[in-house]
Design an enzyme around this catalytic site. Structure first.
Site, PDB file in Angstrom:
ATOM      1  N   ASN A  47       1.044  -1.185  -0.114  1.00 45.95           N
ATOM      2  CA  ASN A  47       0.009   0.037   0.106  1.00 45.95           C
ATOM      3  C   ASN A  47       1.007   1.398   0.023  1.00 45.95           C
ATOM      4  O   ASN A  47       1.867   1.426   0.994  1.00 45.95           O
ATOM      5  CB  ASN A  47      -0.936  -0.032   1.252  1.00 45.95           C
ATOM      6  CG  ASN A  47      -1.897  -1.113   1.439  1.00 45.95           C
ATOM      7  OD1 ASN A  47      -1.679  -2.180   0.907  1.00 45.95           O
ATOM      8  ND2 ASN A  47      -3.416  -0.783   1.679  1.00 45.95           N
ATOM      9  N   GLU A 115      -2.674  -0.051  -3.869  1.00 42.03           N
ATOM     10  CA  GLU A 115      -2.093  -1.175  -3.528  1.00 42.03           C
ATOM     11  C   GLU A 115      -1.567  -1.964  -4.832  1.00 42.03           C
ATOM     12  O   GLU A 115      -2.202  -2.156  -5.732  1.00 42.03           O
ATOM     13  CB  GLU A 115      -3.374  -2.214  -3.045  1.00 42.03           C
ATOM     14  CG  GLU A 115      -3.744  -1.422  -1.891  1.00 42.03           C
ATOM     15  CD  GLU A 115      -4.768  -2.162  -1.111  1.00 42.03           C
ATOM     16  OE1 GLU A 115      -4.603  -3.510  -1.049  1.00 42.03           O
ATOM     17  OE2 GLU A 115      -6.092  -1.953  -0.233  1.00 42.03           O
ATOM     18  N   ILE A 118       3.280  -7.074  -6.690  1.00 41.71           N
ATOM     19  CA  ILE A 118       4.210  -6.981  -7.405  1.00 41.71           C
ATOM     20  C   ILE A 118       4.490  -8.824  -7.969  1.00 41.71           C
ATOM     21  O   ILE A 118       4.264  -9.724  -6.964  1.00 41.71           O
ATOM     22  CB  ILE A 118       5.321  -6.808  -6.758  1.00 41.71           C
ATOM     23  CG1 ILE A 118       5.329  -5.309  -6.364  1.00 41.71           C
ATOM     24  CG2 ILE A 118       6.785  -6.957  -7.649  1.00 41.71           C
ATOM     25  CD1 ILE A 118       6.506  -4.933  -5.255  1.00 41.71           C
ATOM     26  N   TYR A 127       7.869  -2.866   4.535  1.00 40.86           N
ATOM     27  CA  TYR A 127       7.205  -1.716   4.847  1.00 40.86           C
ATOM     28  C   TYR A 127       8.205  -0.764   4.864  1.00 40.86           C
ATOM     29  O   TYR A 127       9.372  -1.089   5.182  1.00 40.86           O
ATOM     30  CB  TYR A 127       6.569  -1.967   6.091  1.00 40.86           C
ATOM     31  CG  TYR A 127       5.371  -2.895   5.987  1.00 40.86           C
ATOM     32  CD1 TYR A 127       4.183  -2.466   5.524  1.00 40.86           C
ATOM     33  CD2 TYR A 127       5.303  -4.259   6.571  1.00 40.86           C
ATOM     34  CE1 TYR A 127       3.129  -3.456   5.218  1.00 40.86           C
ATOM     35  CE2 TYR A 127       4.089  -4.879   6.453  1.00 40.86           C
ATOM     36  CZ  TYR A 127       3.101  -4.330   5.736  1.00 40.86           C
ATOM     37  OH  TYR A 127       2.047  -5.465   5.740  1.00 40.86           O
ATOM     38  N   ARG A 140      -9.427  -3.201 -15.394  1.00 42.84           N
ATOM     39  CA  ARG A 140     -10.734  -3.317 -15.225  1.00 42.84           C
ATOM     40  C   ARG A 140     -11.178  -2.564 -14.091  1.00 42.84           C
ATOM     41  O   ARG A 140     -10.542  -1.694 -13.462  1.00 42.84           O
ATOM     42  CB  ARG A 140     -11.138  -5.074 -14.803  1.00 42.84           C
ATOM     43  CG  ARG A 140     -10.550  -5.214 -13.545  1.00 42.84           C
ATOM     44  CD  ARG A 140     -11.340  -6.668 -12.873  1.00 42.84           C
ATOM     45  NE  ARG A 140     -10.454  -7.240 -11.780  1.00 42.84           N
ATOM     46  CZ  ARG A 140     -10.737  -7.026 -10.546  1.00 42.84           C
ATOM     47  NH1 ARG A 140     -11.479  -6.294 -10.163  1.00 42.84           N
ATOM     48  NH2 ARG A 140     -10.039  -7.714  -9.485  1.00 42.84           N
TER      49      ARG A 140
END
Ligand code: ADP
Ligand code: MG
Length: 169
Positions: A47, A115, A118, A127, A140
């Site tokens: 995120n 978000e 990978i 983090y 989409r």
């Protein structure tokens, strides 16, 4: 629930719906999300922090799923693994990513999250790292799937689409 089981969706030719974009660059620090089980699904999402700059950049974007490229701009928290995987010049390594830019129900649908999943397996969390996220295609719309299986099918399709769409040079 296994993500990588065989799912056959021949009625969904994965490349057809994607809209190419003039690459949009988002940059930010990987922050804690709500851990809504994405790791359990096998699709952890990094995120990005919602800086004013990022909020402005995503303001005109349709909520939904995008394909793109992620680059690590720092290696503070997971240095050993990143160095081992990509070597010294890892900050120039480009990784495919499926990115959701969607409304977060935990914020009463007023705040969006960025978000990035990978397409690469990492042993450790990262983090706090700075990431560059280039959005190259819109794939989409955001959807509120009522069945868990359909959500998994959609994510699987996002990943396949991303593999085929995103070219790394
Ligand atoms: P959160 O709700 O805190 O975002 P997640 O379950 O989405 O929790 O896990 C996200 C974290 O998992 C990322 O912040 C990152 O540190 C780690 N991670 C490990 N592998 C990946 C990957 N392939 N793509 C994205 N994040 C990954
Ligand atoms: Mg996440």
């Amino acid at each position: 629930m296994e993500l990588n089981r065989e799912i056959n969706t021949p009625e969904l030719p994965f490349w057809k719906g994607a809209i190419p974009l003039d690459s949009i660059l988002l940059q930010g620090i990987v922050v804690k999300g709500f851990g809504r089980g994405s790791k359990d699904l096998g699709v952890p999402t990094a995120n990005l922090d919602l800086s004013t700059e990022n909020i402005e950049k995503i303001d005109h974007l349709l909520p939904g799923v995008y394909s793109g490229i992620v680059e690590f701009a720092s290696y503070e928290s997971n240095k050993d693994e990143l160095l081992e995987k990509f070597g010294d010049n890892f900050t120039s390594v480009k990784l495919r990513s499926a990115i959701s830019i969607g409304y977060n129900p935990s914020y009463d649908n007023t705040q969006r999250t960025i978000e990035a999943y990978i397409l690469e397996k990492f042993e450790n969390d990262f983090y706090g790292e700075a990431l560059k996220v280039h959005l190259t295609h819109y794939i989409r719309a955001e959807a509120n799937y009522s069945s868990f299986d359909h959500l998994i099918m959609a994510i699987h399709n996002d990943i396949e689409t991303t593999k085929h769409l995103v070219e790394l040079d």
